[in-house]
Design a protein around this motif. Structure first.
Motif, PDB file in Angstrom:
ATOM      1  N   UNK A  21     -36.910   4.051  -9.198  1.00 21.95           N
ATOM      2  CA  UNK A  21     -37.071   3.599 -10.584  1.00 21.95           C
ATOM      3  C   UNK A  21     -36.218   4.444 -11.536  1.00 21.95           C
ATOM      4  N   UNK A  22     -35.651   3.808 -12.521  1.00 19.88           N
ATOM      5  CA  UNK A  22     -34.898   4.511 -13.561  1.00 19.88           C
ATOM      6  C   UNK A  22     -35.883   4.802 -14.688  1.00 19.88           C
ATOM      7  N   UNK A  23     -36.217   6.089 -14.847  1.00 21.74           N
ATOM      8  CA  UNK A  23     -37.248   6.469 -15.810  1.00 21.74           C
ATOM      9  C   UNK A  23     -36.668   7.182 -17.034  1.00 21.74           C
ATOM     10  N   UNK A  24     -35.387   7.014 -17.272  1.00 18.12           N
ATOM     11  CA  UNK A  24     -34.738   7.710 -18.372  1.00 18.12           C
ATOM     12  C   UNK A  24     -33.739   6.780 -19.036  1.00 18.12           C
ATOM     13  N   UNK A  25     -33.466   7.053 -20.302  1.00 16.57           N
ATOM     14  CA  UNK A  25     -32.414   6.313 -20.982  1.00 16.57           C
ATOM     15  C   UNK A  25     -31.303   7.300 -21.342  1.00 16.57           C
ATOM     16  N   UNK A  32     -13.591  16.786 -21.974  1.00 15.70           N
ATOM     17  CA  UNK A  32     -13.906  15.358 -22.133  1.00 15.70           C
ATOM     18  C   UNK A  32     -15.372  15.198 -22.503  1.00 15.70           C
ATOM     19  N   UNK A  33     -15.653  14.191 -23.286  1.00 19.01           N
ATOM     20  CA  UNK A  33     -17.032  13.765 -23.474  1.00 19.01           C
ATOM     21  C   UNK A  33     -17.304  12.770 -22.357  1.00 19.01           C
ATOM     22  N   UNK A  34     -18.038  13.211 -21.355  1.00 18.85           N
ATOM     23  CA  UNK A  34     -18.316  12.373 -20.185  1.00 18.85           C
ATOM     24  C   UNK A  34     -19.802  12.053 -20.059  1.00 18.85           C
ATOM     25  N   UNK A  35     -20.524  12.250 -21.130  1.00 16.54           N
ATOM     26  CA  UNK A  35     -21.965  12.000 -21.054  1.00 16.54           C
ATOM     27  C   UNK A  35     -22.254  10.570 -20.597  1.00 16.54           C
ATOM     28  N   UNK A  36     -21.609   9.595 -21.215  1.00 14.76           N
ATOM     29  CA  UNK A  36     -21.883   8.204 -20.860  1.00 14.76           C
ATOM     30  C   UNK A  36     -21.357   7.880 -19.453  1.00 14.76           C
ATOM     31  N   UNK A  37     -20.233   8.454 -19.075  1.00 10.68           N
ATOM     32  CA  UNK A  37     -19.683   8.243 -17.727  1.00 10.68           C
ATOM     33  C   UNK A  37     -20.708   8.688 -16.679  1.00 10.68           C
ATOM     34  N   UNK A  38     -21.194   9.906 -16.835  1.00 12.95           N
ATOM     35  CA  UNK A  38     -22.151  10.455 -15.882  1.00 12.95           C
ATOM     36  C   UNK A  38     -23.475   9.706 -15.907  1.00 12.95           C
ATOM     37  N   UNK A  39     -23.945   9.389 -17.090  1.00 14.59           N
ATOM     38  CA  UNK A  39     -25.189   8.633 -17.216  1.00 14.59           C
ATOM     39  C   UNK A  39     -25.093   7.304 -16.465  1.00 14.59           C
ATOM     40  N   UNK A  69     -35.792  15.734 -13.330  1.00 16.25           N
ATOM     41  CA  UNK A  69     -36.104  15.158 -14.641  1.00 16.25           C
ATOM     42  C   UNK A  69     -35.891  13.644 -14.621  1.00 16.25           C
ATOM     43  N   UNK A  70     -34.921  13.226 -13.803  1.00  8.94           N
ATOM     44  CA  UNK A  70     -34.608  11.801 -13.696  1.00  8.94           C
ATOM     45  C   UNK A  70     -35.507  11.089 -12.694  1.00  8.94           C
ATOM     46  N   UNK A  71     -36.475  11.815 -12.120  1.00  7.32           N
ATOM     47  CA  UNK A  71     -37.427  11.209 -11.206  1.00  7.32           C
ATOM     48  C   UNK A  71     -36.955  11.092  -9.777  1.00  7.32           C
ATOM     49  N   UNK A  72     -35.900  11.815  -9.424  1.00  7.56           N
ATOM     50  CA  UNK A  72     -35.367  11.748  -8.056  1.00  7.56           C
ATOM     51  C   UNK A  72     -36.080  12.793  -7.200  1.00  7.56           C
ATOM     52  N   UNK A  79     -31.184  11.428 -21.093  1.00  7.03           N
ATOM     53  CA  UNK A  79     -30.201  12.050 -20.202  1.00  7.03           C
ATOM     54  C   UNK A  79     -29.412  13.127 -20.961  1.00  7.03           C
ATOM     55  N   UNK A  80     -28.933  12.796 -22.143  1.00  9.39           N
ATOM     56  CA  UNK A  80     -28.137  13.756 -22.924  1.00  9.39           C
ATOM     57  C   UNK A  80     -28.990  14.954 -23.335  1.00  9.39           C
ATOM     58  N   UNK A  81     -30.209  14.694 -23.759  1.00 13.56           N
ATOM     59  CA  UNK A  81     -31.072  15.768 -24.251  1.00 13.56           C
ATOM     60  C   UNK A  81     -31.527  16.718 -23.145  1.00 13.56           C
ATOM     61  N   UNK A  82     -31.890  16.176 -21.993  1.00 13.86           N
ATOM     62  CA  UNK A  82     -32.540  16.992 -20.969  1.00 13.86           C
ATOM     63  C   UNK A  82     -31.687  17.289 -19.737  1.00 13.86           C
ATOM     64  N   UNK A  83     -30.639  16.523 -19.522  1.00 12.13           N
ATOM     65  CA  UNK A  83     -29.888  16.649 -18.270  1.00 12.13           C
ATOM     66  C   UNK A  83     -28.476  17.174 -18.455  1.00 12.13           C
ATOM     67  N   UNK A  84     -28.031  17.345 -19.664  1.00  9.99           N
ATOM     68  CA  UNK A  84     -26.644  17.727 -19.896  1.00  9.99           C
ATOM     69  C   UNK A  84     -26.475  19.226 -19.775  1.00  9.99           C
ATOM     70  N   UNK A  85     -25.623  19.668 -18.866  1.00 10.08           N
ATOM     71  CA  UNK A  85     -25.323  21.087 -18.713  1.00 10.08           C
ATOM     72  C   UNK A  85     -25.639  21.637 -17.333  1.00 10.08           C
ATOM     73  N   UNK A  86     -26.892  21.532 -16.869  1.00  7.36           N
ATOM     74  CA  UNK A  86     -27.210  22.086 -15.550  1.00  7.36           C
ATOM     75  C   UNK A  86     -26.550  21.301 -14.415  1.00  7.36           C
ATOM     76  N   UNK A  87     -26.566  21.871 -13.226  1.00  6.05           N
ATOM     77  CA  UNK A  87     -26.078  21.157 -12.058  1.00  6.05           C
ATOM     78  C   UNK A  87     -27.050  20.030 -11.713  1.00  6.05           C
TER      79      UNK A  87
END
Length: 187
Positions: free
Chosen positions: A36-40, A16-23, A59-62, A44-52
């Motif tokens: 604060x939400x510091x990413x769009x 499945x393409x779940x990038x938008x679901x997860x985002x 990267x998302x500031x958490x 998210x797709x460029x830097x957060x897709x793939x790793x746990x």
């Protein structure tokens, strides 16, 4: 007929393409936690897709002390965002064709929400077993999940094919000795 072959599929980006679901689910979890939400979406797709999640939440500031809280909250918002998912129809057709001769497994860096999306699209029955990040000590790029699926069915790597899309997933798959099919941006 006794099956001696195994097909393993990653879920996010492969089945499945779940990038938008997860985002959307992570964004809502972070907002509701008062962070604060510091990413769009593109970041998210460029830097957060793939790793746990432990690999990309920084990267998302958490802050590290809130990883589990945010990840658990994300699980709550995941199902309500499934409308943003797209299935890989071609790969599901391949799995259906292989089902009589192959054991079928999902190995994903995702969590228990994996069954939700398979259920939502009516695809849960295609898989004999599902291993998530909650079932292993080491997530991808460690091959533990793939090896666990092979061990579960007592199938050797040379009789296994793995469908994967992400760099970390492909790195894990390569370490198993199984055949690999790369899924790249399906339509």
């Amino acid at each position: 007929m006794e099956k001696s072959k195994l097909v393993i599929c990653d879920l996010d980006g492969t089945l499945f393409d779940t990038r938008r679901v997860n985002y959307m689910a992570y964004r809502e979890a972070i907002e509701r936690a008062g962070l604060p939400v510091i990413f769009d979406y593109d970041i998210y797709v460029e830097k957060c897709w793939g790793p746990t999640y432990r690999g990309f939440l920084p990267i998302m500031g958490v802050p590290e002390n809130r990883f589990e809280e945010i990840h658990d909250a994300k699980k709550l918002y995941y199902e309500e965002n499934l409308k943003y998912a797209a299935e890989n129809t071609h790969l599901f057709n391949i799995i259906k064709a292989m089902k009589n001769e192959y054991h079928t497994a999902v190995v994903t860096s995702g969590s228990s929400n994996s069954k939700d999306i398979l259920r939502y699209f009516g695809r849960l029955e295609l898989f004999d077993v599902i291993f998530t990040i909650d079932d292993v000590k080491n997530g991808k790029p460690d091959p533990e999940g793939f090896l666990k699926a092979m061990e579960y069915f007592r199938v050797k790597p040379e009789n296994t094919i793995i469908f994967e899309d992400s760099d970390v997933g492909l790195a894990a798959a390569r370490k198993t000795g199984a055949s690999i099919c790369v899924v790249d941006d399906f339509k």
